[in-house]
Write an enzyme that holds these catalytic residues in place. Structure first.
Site, mmCIF file in Angstrom:
data_model
loop_
_atom_site.group_PDB
_atom_site.id
_atom_site.type_symbol
_atom_site.label_atom_id
_atom_site.label_comp_id
_atom_site.label_asym_id
_atom_site.label_seq_id
_atom_site.Cartn_x
_atom_site.Cartn_y
_atom_site.Cartn_z
ATOM 1 N N GLU A 332 44.299 54.305 33.879
ATOM 2 C CA GLU A 332 43.202 53.350 34.012
ATOM 3 C C GLU A 332 42.144 53.913 34.957
ATOM 4 O O GLU A 332 42.478 54.356 36.064
ATOM 5 C CB GLU A 332 43.705 52.014 34.562
ATOM 6 C CG GLU A 332 44.687 51.293 33.661
ATOM 7 C CD GLU A 332 45.288 50.058 34.325
ATOM 8 O OE1 GLU A 332 45.689 49.145 33.589
ATOM 9 O OE2 GLU A 332 45.364 50.022 35.572
ATOM 10 N N CYS A 333 40.924 53.883 34.557
ATOM 11 C CA CYS A 333 39.761 54.173 35.396
ATOM 12 C C CYS A 333 39.934 55.467 36.198
ATOM 13 O O CYS A 333 39.842 56.550 35.642
ATOM 14 C CB CYS A 333 39.468 52.979 36.299
ATOM 15 S SG CYS A 333 37.786 52.941 36.950
#
Length: 479
Positions: A332-333
């Protein structure tokens, strides 16, 4: 459902940046010093403030988000987090009535009504006196369903300033002023996303002590009386999770260190309750990838730790080889940036893992900020086609070059993702997305781990054997 008596308050403000986070941190430490067990909560999709609240309260801070969660699920999260506590303290976000639309949907006010919790309003008193009485009166009238139980004055210049504002508010509105906090002269640990994560700040205890001292003018006993007056609350009886054992025998490596810290407690808990053993990995210090069945890379600040990450080339080499070998990896991210080829920030470029042929740059302004909706439009090991994922994103990074090989399996309906149109980059069993999802609101998230492990060996299959046990413990979930 049966009504339960629980002391609780919501800390809100007239806007973001009014000082409610620092006030809430100081309040929690004051309450702990009084011998109370405090359950911290943060409204909205937030990792950094929630991390600080966890550290202050010495127990997990859970997010309560009316956008991501249905009411029943949100109440379950609240019940779970408040279990065994003497008081629940909920920090709001932005202004009290700020939501995602004209009606203020998903606002802190909406959450306060759902929890039937009294609201304490933190007011920034910079360069204003009697006008604040009109502000408070407007808050009273705007939504009579919100119980505005008290006001705390923040950034008060001197005793005369405090006296004028207090008298005006109490005279014209009848709302009690429960104390005042002076202008603080302590260094705030801030940067582009707000407060820096507590893991990176070396003066945590000094900061907490300074905040406690700053709250000396706040009548905490009156605030506790307000919290105790909250009416009994109907809470669901069924558990938040059930133990499935579906991930029994699986070891999931979770990157958690100064570069990667953004994990919801529930996302880790549900993996553990499904039978997975969580193995925490420090990407800055551990030289080899441990024996794992899959990897989970959360968000964080790889850009501020980029030099140390790049220097640990042996771990990056292991990760790249494992990914090429088909190891499931969910990122994620910030985790995506680590998997990319290069990361540029403030004029310098650092080599990363090279799992994905993508160059990233962290810029001065946010690219994606807020709630996001992304649709699954292509086959992948994690999510079924046709699913609409609700989540959030907050990133300053953008891809500057995307090479051949990976595909994108998510279409952006709301938000930015990689380029305003696409998200969910996929390479073999590596999946990276800017969209953070919460396991409570997205049951498909746990199912995705099962899908990704189908066809792959579930048992530990990559890396060196562990020399010591580093699995999930209560301390890991605490902060």
């Amino acid at each position: 459902m049966e009504p339960r008596r629980l002391s609780r308050i919501v800390i809100a403000a007239q806007r973001g940046g009014a000082g409610k986070t620092l006030f809430t941190l100081g309040l929690i430490r004051r309450l702990l010093r009084e011998g109370l067990r405090v359950a911290p909560f943060k409204k909205g999709p937030d990792y950094i403030d929630a991390g600080w609240l966890s550290r202050a309260a010495e127990r997990p801070c859970r997010n309560l988000d009316p956008f991501l969660m249905e009411e029943k699920a949100l109440l379950k999260v609240f019940r779970e987090g408040a279990s065994g506590a003497d008081i629940a303290v909920v920090e709001g976000n932005r202004g009290l009535f700020d939501g995602v639309d004209l009606e203020g949907t998903c606002s802190t006010a909406r959450l306060a009504r759902l929890l039937q919790a009294p609201v304490i309003l933190v007011l920034d008193c910079t360069k204003v006196t009697r006008t604040l009485a009109a502000v408070v009166k407007g808050f009273q009238a705007f939504d009579p369903g919100v119980h505005l139980a008290g006001v705390v004055l923040n950034r008060v210049a001197r005793a005369r300033h405090e006296n004028i504002v207090t008298r005006a508010i109490e005279h014209y509105t009848g709302v009690p002023v429960l104390g005042a906090v002076p202008r603080l002269r302590i260094p705030f640990p801030e940067r582009h996303l707000g407060l820096i994560p507590w893991q990176e700040y070396g003066g945590k205890e000094r900061l907490f002590e300074a905040l406690e001292e700053a709250l000396a003018g706040v009548e905490v006993h009156r605030l506790l009386e307000v919290a105790a007056q909250a009416p009994p609350l109907l809470l669901p009886e069924e558990p938040l999770w059930s133990s499935s054992g579906s991930l029994s025998g699986v070891r999931i490596g979770v990157f958690r260190d100064q570069a990667f810290q953004f994990y919801y407690p529930e996302n880790l808990e549900i993996l553990a309750l499904a039978g997975a053993e969580l193995v925490f990995i420090d990407a800055l210090r551990e030289k080899r990838l441990p024996s794992v069945s899959a990897l989970y890379l959360g968000g964080g600040f790889p850009e501020t730790q980029a030099e140390a990450l790049a220097e640990n080339s042996s771990l990056m080499k292991d990760l790249k080889e494992a990914a090429e070998d088909g190891l499931p990896v969910y990122a994620e991210c910030g985790g995506i940036l680590y998997l990319g080829r290069e990361l540029s920030w403030k004029g310098r470029t650092y080599p990363m893992c090279g799992v994905l042929p993508v160059d990233f740059e962290v810029r001065e302004r946010p690219a994606g900020h807020g709630y996001s909706l992304v649709g699954v439009v292509a086959p992948n090991p994690y999510y079924p086609e046709g699913l609409l994922l609700q989540g959030h994103e907050f990133h300053y990074s953008v891809p500057t070059r995307v090479g051949e090989g990976p595909s994108f399996v998510l279409k952006v309906e709301r938000g930015f993702g990689f380029d305003g149109l696409r998200d969910g980059i996929l390479y073999k069993r590596v999946f990276g997305t800017y969209t953070h999802v919460h396991a409570v609101s997205t049951p498909a998230w746990l199912e995705g781990w099962l899908r990704a492990l189908e066809g792959a060996e579930k048992g530990p299959r990559w890396g060196e054997s562990l020399s010591e046990e580093r699995g999930l413990t209560k301390d890991h979930l605490k902060i």
